[in-house]
Design a protein around this motif. Sequence first.
Motif, PDB file in Angstrom:
ATOM      1  N   GLY A 248     -19.878 -44.577  44.695  1.00  0.00           N
ATOM      2  CA  GLY A 248     -20.966 -43.666  44.366  1.00  0.00           C
ATOM      3  C   GLY A 248     -21.614 -44.012  43.036  1.00  0.00           C
ATOM      4  N   GLY A 249     -20.787 -44.252  42.011  1.00  0.00           N
ATOM      5  CA  GLY A 249     -21.321 -44.623  40.706  1.00  0.00           C
ATOM      6  C   GLY A 249     -22.080 -45.937  40.759  1.00  0.00           C
ATOM      7  N   ILE A 250     -21.544 -46.906  41.510  1.00  0.00           N
ATOM      8  CA  ILE A 250     -22.193 -48.218  41.637  1.00  0.00           C
ATOM      9  C   ILE A 250     -23.537 -48.081  42.359  1.00  0.00           C
ATOM     10  CG2 ILE A 250     -22.028 -50.472  42.764  1.00  0.00           C
ATOM     11  CD1 ILE A 250     -18.968 -50.298  42.283  1.00  0.00           C
ATOM     12  N   LEU A 251     -23.575 -47.287  43.439  1.00  0.00           N
ATOM     13  CA  LEU A 251     -24.815 -47.101  44.185  1.00  0.00           C
ATOM     14  C   LEU A 251     -25.901 -46.488  43.309  1.00  0.00           C
ATOM     15  CD1 LEU A 251     -23.619 -45.799  47.684  1.00  0.00           C
ATOM     16  CD2 LEU A 251     -24.771 -47.961  47.189  1.00  0.00           C
ATOM     17  N   MET A 252     -25.517 -45.500  42.501  1.00  0.00           N
ATOM     18  CA  MET A 252     -26.498 -44.860  41.633  1.00  0.00           C
ATOM     19  C   MET A 252     -27.044 -45.852  40.618  1.00  0.00           C
ATOM     20  SD  MET A 252     -28.157 -42.099  40.933  1.00  0.00           S
ATOM     21  CE  MET A 252     -29.437 -41.985  39.682  1.00  0.00           C
ATOM     22  N   LYS A 253     -26.164 -46.591  39.969  1.00  0.00           N
ATOM     23  CA  LYS A 253     -26.607 -47.510  38.909  1.00  0.00           C
ATOM     24  C   LYS A 253     -27.378 -48.690  39.480  1.00  0.00           C
ATOM     25  CE  LYS A 253     -27.211 -48.541  34.765  1.00  0.00           C
ATOM     26  NZ  LYS A 253     -28.246 -47.750  34.095  1.00  0.00           N
ATOM     27  N   VAL A 254     -26.867 -49.301  40.540  1.00  0.00           N
ATOM     28  CA  VAL A 254     -27.558 -50.450  41.140  1.00  0.00           C
ATOM     29  C   VAL A 254     -28.885 -50.011  41.754  1.00  0.00           C
ATOM     30  CG1 VAL A 254     -27.450 -52.201  42.959  1.00  0.00           C
ATOM     31  CG2 VAL A 254     -25.444 -51.758  41.541  1.00  0.00           C
ATOM     32  N   GLY A 255     -28.877 -48.851  42.439  1.00  0.00           N
ATOM     33  CA  GLY A 255     -30.118 -48.340  43.022  1.00  0.00           C
ATOM     34  C   GLY A 255     -31.171 -48.090  41.952  1.00  0.00           C
ATOM     35  N   GLN A 256     -30.745 -47.481  40.843  1.00  0.00           N
ATOM     36  CA  GLN A 256     -31.675 -47.229  39.732  1.00  0.00           C
ATOM     37  C   GLN A 256     -32.239 -48.542  39.190  1.00  0.00           C
ATOM     38  OE1 GLN A 256     -30.100 -46.461  35.832  1.00  0.00           O
ATOM     39  NE2 GLN A 256     -31.485 -44.737  35.512  1.00  0.00           N
ATOM     40  N   GLU A 257     -31.361 -49.518  38.966  1.00  0.00           N
ATOM     41  CA  GLU A 257     -31.801 -50.797  38.394  1.00  0.00           C
ATOM     42  C   GLU A 257     -32.790 -51.494  39.322  1.00  0.00           C
ATOM     43  OE1 GLU A 257     -31.164 -51.654  35.464  1.00  0.00           O
ATOM     44  OE2 GLU A 257     -29.517 -50.316  34.936  1.00  0.00           O
ATOM     45  N   LEU A 258     -32.520 -51.506  40.629  1.00  0.00           N
ATOM     46  CA  LEU A 258     -33.415 -52.183  41.573  1.00  0.00           C
ATOM     47  C   LEU A 258     -34.790 -51.522  41.597  1.00  0.00           C
ATOM     48  CD1 LEU A 258     -31.002 -52.882  44.576  1.00  0.00           C
ATOM     49  CD2 LEU A 258     -31.917 -54.542  42.939  1.00  0.00           C
ATOM     50  N   ILE A 259     -34.803 -50.196  41.630  1.00  0.00           N
ATOM     51  CA  ILE A 259     -36.087 -49.477  41.646  1.00  0.00           C
ATOM     52  C   ILE A 259     -36.836 -49.711  40.344  1.00  0.00           C
ATOM     53  CG2 ILE A 259     -37.139 -47.177  41.634  1.00  0.00           C
ATOM     54  CD1 ILE A 259     -34.879 -46.340  43.589  1.00  0.00           C
ATOM     55  N   TYR A 260     -36.132 -49.665  39.231  1.00  0.00           N
ATOM     56  CA  TYR A 260     -36.777 -49.880  37.941  1.00  0.00           C
ATOM     57  C   TYR A 260     -37.316 -51.298  37.795  1.00  0.00           C
ATOM     58  CZ  TYR A 260     -35.334 -45.373  35.945  1.00  0.00           C
ATOM     59  OH  TYR A 260     -35.195 -44.034  35.665  1.00  0.00           O
ATOM     60  N   ILE A 261     -36.599 -52.285  38.347  1.00  0.00           N
ATOM     61  CA  ILE A 261     -37.080 -53.665  38.300  1.00  0.00           C
ATOM     62  C   ILE A 261     -38.403 -53.794  39.051  1.00  0.00           C
ATOM     63  CG2 ILE A 261     -36.645 -55.996  39.182  1.00  0.00           C
ATOM     64  CD1 ILE A 261     -33.673 -55.550  38.480  1.00  0.00           C
ATOM     65  N   VAL A 262     -38.485 -53.166  40.228  1.00  0.00           N
ATOM     66  CA  VAL A 262     -39.730 -53.189  41.008  1.00  0.00           C
ATOM     67  C   VAL A 262     -40.861 -52.524  40.222  1.00  0.00           C
ATOM     68  CG1 VAL A 262     -40.872 -52.319  43.082  1.00  0.00           C
ATOM     69  CG2 VAL A 262     -38.556 -53.253  43.234  1.00  0.00           C
ATOM     70  N   VAL A 263     -40.577 -51.371  39.611  1.00  0.00           N
ATOM     71  CA  VAL A 263     -41.600 -50.639  38.851  1.00  0.00           C
ATOM     72  C   VAL A 263     -42.034 -51.446  37.629  1.00  0.00           C
ATOM     73  CG1 VAL A 263     -42.078 -48.553  37.512  1.00  0.00           C
ATOM     74  CG2 VAL A 263     -40.773 -48.391  39.638  1.00  0.00           C
ATOM     75  N   ILE A 264     -41.066 -52.035  36.912  1.00  0.00           N
ATOM     76  CA  ILE A 264     -41.399 -52.843  35.736  1.00  0.00           C
ATOM     77  C   ILE A 264     -42.260 -54.042  36.135  1.00  0.00           C
ATOM     78  CG2 ILE A 264     -40.417 -54.441  34.034  1.00  0.00           C
ATOM     79  CD1 ILE A 264     -38.123 -52.462  33.653  1.00  0.00           C
ATOM     80  N   GLY A 265     -41.912 -54.670  37.259  1.00  0.00           N
ATOM     81  CA  GLY A 265     -42.704 -55.795  37.735  1.00  0.00           C
ATOM     82  C   GLY A 265     -44.141 -55.396  38.003  1.00  0.00           C
ATOM     83  N   LYS A 266     -44.321 -54.244  38.662  1.00  0.00           N
ATOM     84  CA  LYS A 266     -45.670 -53.767  38.962  1.00  0.00           C
ATOM     85  C   LYS A 266     -46.425 -53.440  37.676  1.00  0.00           C
ATOM     86  CE  LYS A 266     -48.182 -50.482  41.877  1.00  0.00           C
ATOM     87  NZ  LYS A 266     -49.195 -50.173  40.838  1.00  0.00           N
ATOM     88  N   ILE A 267     -45.747 -52.777  36.738  1.00  0.00           N
ATOM     89  CA  ILE A 267     -46.376 -52.428  35.464  1.00  0.00           C
ATOM     90  C   ILE A 267     -46.800 -53.688  34.712  1.00  0.00           C
ATOM     91  CG2 ILE A 267     -45.945 -51.452  33.172  1.00  0.00           C
ATOM     92  CD1 ILE A 267     -44.103 -49.398  34.556  1.00  0.00           C
ATOM     93  N   PHE A 268     -45.907 -54.680  34.670  1.00  0.00           N
ATOM     94  CA  PHE A 268     -46.197 -55.899  33.920  1.00  0.00           C
ATOM     95  C   PHE A 268     -47.406 -56.632  34.497  1.00  0.00           C
ATOM     96  CE2 PHE A 268     -45.739 -60.473  33.242  1.00  0.00           C
ATOM     97  CZ  PHE A 268     -45.666 -60.513  31.857  1.00  0.00           C
TER      98      PHE A 268
END
Length: 307
Positions: A258-278
């Motif tokens: 559960g902890g891994i899913l939350m952290k990895v899921g957050q990181e993957l979504i944030y990477i996509v958002v950061i890529g779009k922002i950049f």
Amino acid sequence: MPLSIFGFRALWSPWFFLSLVAVVLLYFLITVMWRHRFEGSTPLTKNQIIFFLSSMTLLYIVKGSPVDLLGHILFSVHMGQMVVLLLIVAPFLIMGIPNWLWRKAFEIKIIDRIFRLFTNSVVSLMTFTIAFSAYHYPMILDFVKLSLPLHALFTTTIFLSAIFLWWPLVNTLEGQPRLHGLKKIGYIILSAILVTPACALIIFVDVPVYETYSSGEAWLQAMALCVPAGTLSGLAGLGISGPEMFTNMTTVSDQKLGGILMKVGQELIYIVVIGKIFFTWASDERANADEITKQDLIKNHNMTTHG
């Protein structure tokens, strides 16, 4: 054991489904049928429709489908629900509501004041971090999962904190708190860092910390949040003692996952958002650079001509 033993109502939450259908109908009535009644309104765009319907569909999947029932059995599924609800549904909902409708909502002073306070970048980061961390503190989560009103209150509160978190990133309404360019990237990175301690605690602890996912008695009481009392009493004679009846994973493994899913899921979504922002920021910079160059060339041409 199959989840079907809990019955249709527990599996598919028909009343919740009908509530979301009513929300979708109201959305289209306001934004299409009754739009002419609102000054300054504009037609819905294709993207707004897609984002809104996607948010409602995902909301039903995580809170109304068998996924919600499974989230009361397995902590890992619960954390998967949190990823979708807080990091996908929240921004999709913001982007699915047209600016003119947001503007009408902010004409109500209390709503405007709440948003201006809690969508300040520092306040929104702290509010989301505190709400998420507190909700997943073992004593609090166990207590909340034994009360339907408290569970609804905490879920609504943490979802609102996610709306406040995403607002400075995705809203396009003039006069509202907004971040631009590289500030957005810094904001996202800081958000990821602040949530890390809560996820790390869950990932690295080697004993079960949530009674409602490990203790048979507490788990059965928590199941009353989504399973009708009559169904639960009828299942008592089947010898169901806890979540281990529905999974081969140990409680600690489920907890760590559960902890891994939350952290990895957050990181993957944030990477996509950061890529779009950049890329958006870089594109805007190039566009502005071309415009500046064009203006300089015109200026030089005029000076040469008149010189």
